[in-house]
Motif scaffolding. Structure first.
Motif, PDB file in Angstrom:
ATOM      1  N   ILE A  26       1.142   4.519  -9.387  1.00  0.00           N
ATOM      2  CA  ILE A  26      -0.100   4.183  -9.762  1.00  0.00           C
ATOM      3  C   ILE A  26      -0.773   3.205  -8.754  1.00  0.00           C
ATOM      4  O   ILE A  26      -0.302   2.260  -8.272  1.00  0.00           O
ATOM      5  CB  ILE A  26      -0.044   3.386 -10.960  1.00  0.00           C
ATOM      6  N   GLU A  27      -1.849   3.355  -8.089  1.00  0.00           N
ATOM      7  CA  GLU A  27      -2.749   2.758  -7.171  1.00  0.00           C
ATOM      8  C   GLU A  27      -3.821   2.170  -7.729  1.00  0.00           C
ATOM      9  O   GLU A  27      -4.621   2.804  -8.438  1.00  0.00           O
ATOM     10  CB  GLU A  27      -2.915   3.747  -5.782  1.00  0.00           C
ATOM     11  N   PHE A  28      -3.925   0.755  -7.179  1.00  0.00           N
ATOM     12  CA  PHE A  28      -4.931  -0.089  -7.621  1.00  0.00           C
ATOM     13  C   PHE A  28      -5.548  -0.648  -6.453  1.00  0.00           C
ATOM     14  O   PHE A  28      -5.197  -0.892  -5.404  1.00  0.00           O
ATOM     15  CB  PHE A  28      -4.427  -1.309  -8.345  1.00  0.00           C
ATOM     16  N   GLU A  29      -7.003  -0.383  -6.597  1.00  0.00           N
ATOM     17  CA  GLU A  29      -7.894  -0.972  -5.466  1.00  0.00           C
ATOM     18  C   GLU A  29      -8.723  -2.115  -6.164  1.00  0.00           C
ATOM     19  O   GLU A  29      -9.337  -1.747  -7.074  1.00  0.00           O
ATOM     20  CB  GLU A  29      -8.664   0.041  -4.812  1.00  0.00           C
ATOM     21  N   LEU A  62       6.374  -3.272  -7.869  1.00  0.00           N
ATOM     22  CA  LEU A  62       4.941  -3.405  -7.550  1.00  0.00           C
ATOM     23  C   LEU A  62       4.779  -4.284  -5.882  1.00  0.00           C
ATOM     24  O   LEU A  62       5.440  -4.961  -5.837  1.00  0.00           O
ATOM     25  CB  LEU A  62       4.432  -4.621  -8.617  1.00  0.00           C
ATOM     26  N   ALA A  63       3.801  -3.454  -5.295  1.00  0.00           N
ATOM     27  CA  ALA A  63       3.859  -3.860  -4.160  1.00  0.00           C
ATOM     28  C   ALA A  63       2.296  -3.967  -3.504  1.00  0.00           C
ATOM     29  O   ALA A  63       1.506  -3.175  -4.261  1.00  0.00           O
ATOM     30  CB  ALA A  63       4.753  -2.851  -2.906  1.00  0.00           C
ATOM     31  N   ARG A  64       2.298  -4.541  -2.291  1.00  0.00           N
ATOM     32  CA  ARG A  64       0.753  -4.502  -1.601  1.00  0.00           C
ATOM     33  C   ARG A  64       0.864  -3.210  -0.707  1.00  0.00           C
ATOM     34  O   ARG A  64       1.706  -2.788  -0.248  1.00  0.00           O
ATOM     35  CB  ARG A  64       0.783  -5.884  -0.669  1.00  0.00           C
ATOM     36  N   GLY A  65      -0.320  -2.947  -0.682  1.00  0.00           N
ATOM     37  CA  GLY A  65      -0.868  -1.669  -0.056  1.00  0.00           C
ATOM     38  C   GLY A  65      -1.222  -0.306  -0.973  1.00  0.00           C
ATOM     39  O   GLY A  65      -1.025  -0.342  -2.009  1.00  0.00           O
ATOM     40  N   ASP A  66      -1.503   0.536  -0.075  1.00  0.00           N
ATOM     41  CA  ASP A  66      -1.898   1.925  -0.911  1.00  0.00           C
ATOM     42  C   ASP A  66      -1.033   3.079  -0.782  1.00  0.00           C
ATOM     43  O   ASP A  66       0.228   2.713  -0.011  1.00  0.00           O
ATOM     44  CB  ASP A  66      -3.201   2.205  -0.492  1.00  0.00           C
ATOM     45  N   ALA A 102      -8.639  -4.934  -1.710  1.00  0.00           N
ATOM     46  CA  ALA A 102      -7.064  -5.100  -1.240  1.00  0.00           C
ATOM     47  C   ALA A 102      -6.504  -4.105  -2.255  1.00  0.00           C
ATOM     48  O   ALA A 102      -7.383  -3.578  -3.379  1.00  0.00           O
ATOM     49  CB  ALA A 102      -6.661  -6.446  -1.915  1.00  0.00           C
ATOM     50  N   ALA A 103      -5.418  -3.540  -1.741  1.00  0.00           N
ATOM     51  CA  ALA A 103      -4.778  -2.366  -2.533  1.00  0.00           C
ATOM     52  C   ALA A 103      -3.398  -2.779  -2.922  1.00  0.00           C
ATOM     53  O   ALA A 103      -2.583  -3.475  -2.208  1.00  0.00           O
ATOM     54  CB  ALA A 103      -4.965  -1.199  -1.639  1.00  0.00           C
ATOM     55  N   PHE A 104      -3.057  -2.116  -4.090  1.00  0.00           N
ATOM     56  CA  PHE A 104      -1.561  -2.380  -4.663  1.00  0.00           C
ATOM     57  C   PHE A 104      -1.017  -1.285  -5.184  1.00  0.00           C
ATOM     58  O   PHE A 104      -1.989  -0.393  -5.568  1.00  0.00           O
ATOM     59  CB  PHE A 104      -1.559  -3.626  -5.531  1.00  0.00           C
ATOM     60  N   LEU A 140     -10.971  -4.002 -11.120  1.00  0.00           N
ATOM     61  CA  LEU A 140     -10.495  -2.926 -10.362  1.00  0.00           C
ATOM     62  C   LEU A 140     -11.745  -1.999  -9.848  1.00  0.00           C
ATOM     63  O   LEU A 140     -12.811  -1.863 -10.624  1.00  0.00           O
ATOM     64  CB  LEU A 140      -9.642  -1.956 -11.004  1.00  0.00           C
ATOM     65  N   SER A 141     -11.708  -1.602  -8.661  1.00  0.00           N
ATOM     66  CA  SER A 141     -12.743  -0.768  -8.185  1.00  0.00           C
ATOM     67  C   SER A 141     -12.289   0.791  -8.137  1.00  0.00           C
ATOM     68  O   SER A 141     -13.066   1.377  -8.248  1.00  0.00           O
ATOM     69  CB  SER A 141     -13.228  -0.998  -6.832  1.00  0.00           C
ATOM     70  N   ARG A 142     -11.074   1.037  -8.093  1.00  0.00           N
ATOM     71  CA  ARG A 142     -10.665   2.294  -8.507  1.00  0.00           C
ATOM     72  C   ARG A 142      -8.995   2.258  -8.693  1.00  0.00           C
ATOM     73  O   ARG A 142      -8.319   1.478  -8.365  1.00  0.00           O
ATOM     74  CB  ARG A 142     -10.556   2.963  -6.991  1.00  0.00           C
ATOM     75  N   VAL A 143      -8.687   3.142  -9.598  1.00  0.00           N
ATOM     76  CA  VAL A 143      -7.313   3.331 -10.110  1.00  0.00           C
ATOM     77  C   VAL A 143      -6.951   4.904  -9.704  1.00  0.00           C
ATOM     78  O   VAL A 143      -7.698   5.664 -10.251  1.00  0.00           O
ATOM     79  CB  VAL A 143      -6.992   3.006 -11.423  1.00  0.00           C
ATOM     80  N   ARG A 144      -5.731   5.125  -9.009  1.00  0.00           N
ATOM     81  CA  ARG A 144      -5.246   6.585  -9.115  1.00  0.00           C
ATOM     82  C   ARG A 144      -3.821   6.628  -9.519  1.00  0.00           C
ATOM     83  O   ARG A 144      -3.116   5.827  -9.334  1.00  0.00           O
ATOM     84  CB  ARG A 144      -5.328   6.896  -7.631  1.00  0.00           C
TER      85      ARG A 144
END
Length: 199
Positions: free
Chosen positions: A85-88, A109-113, A93-95, A38-42
């Motif tokens: 919760i957003e995962f990059e 759980l879905a693709r996208g931000d 790619a973002a989910f 993961l590069s970012r979690v929000r």
């Protein structure tokens, strides 16, 4: 979870699956994250303060030191996230994970931000346990489905993500008045544990 089966067309953008093939398609979204770090979690939280939602459109990044000092999502033993919760990933790619809408009977759980959503955005990339996943690739990400009722269909109960010795579970749960975790159809609870390498 409610007792009435949702009577809406099957939609892969929803968490609820009307058949086992739908479960497989949704699991494929989680599988696409395996092997990546993961590069970012929000955490995205709803804004309940008077006028908060109307004062802006989109996400408000939480930067105020006083607000950061007492995170609204932090509880004893778990993190409580009422929106998503957003995962990059390391490849860009973002989910995102949230509760199912328009009927809150499953997780999703879905693709996208979540950049077009409205809420408070908390960057938790450097917060345990997420900080460990910036260095360790995801080894497994499993969505747990259960049969809905005699009419068929499957509801998305929770999800488990494993990276190295870290196990993270995302459930449909909220904090009660005493700060204890309780089941909820419109909130997410993040719990985590570290596996003992000696066992």
């Amino acid at each position: 979870m409610t007792t009435k089966r949702p009577h809406l067309p099957d939609d892969d953008d929803r968490g609820f699956a009307f058949d086992r093939a739908g479960v497989v398609r949704r699991q494929a979204i989680a599988d696409a994250m395996v092997g990546h770090s993961l590069s970012r979690v929000r955490y995205i939280l709803l804004e309940y303060a008077e006028g908060a939602v109307g004062d802006h459109t989109g996400l408000r990044s939480v930067t105020d030191p006083a607000e950061l000092h007492e995170p609204a999502w932090k509880f004893e033993g778990f993190h409580n996230v009422d929106f998503g919760i957003e995962f990059e990933l390391d490849d860009g790619a973002a989910f995102f994970a949230t509760w199912d809408m328009p009927w809150p009977d499953s997780l999703r759980l879905a693709r996208g931000d979540m950049s077009t959503w409205t809420g408070a955005s908390w960057d938790v990339t450097d917060v345990p346990p997420w900080n460990l996943l910036t260095k360790t690739p995801i080894a497994n990400f499993e969505l747990h489905y259960e049969p809905w009722d005699s009419e068929g269909g499957f509801w998305f109960r929770d999800m488990t993500l494993i990276a190295g010795s870290t196990v993270i579970t995302i459930d449909g749960a909220d904090a009660d008045g005493d700060g204890r975790m309780m089941p909820s159809a419109t909130n997410l609870a993040v719990t985590f544990l570290t596996l003992d390498s000696k066992t």
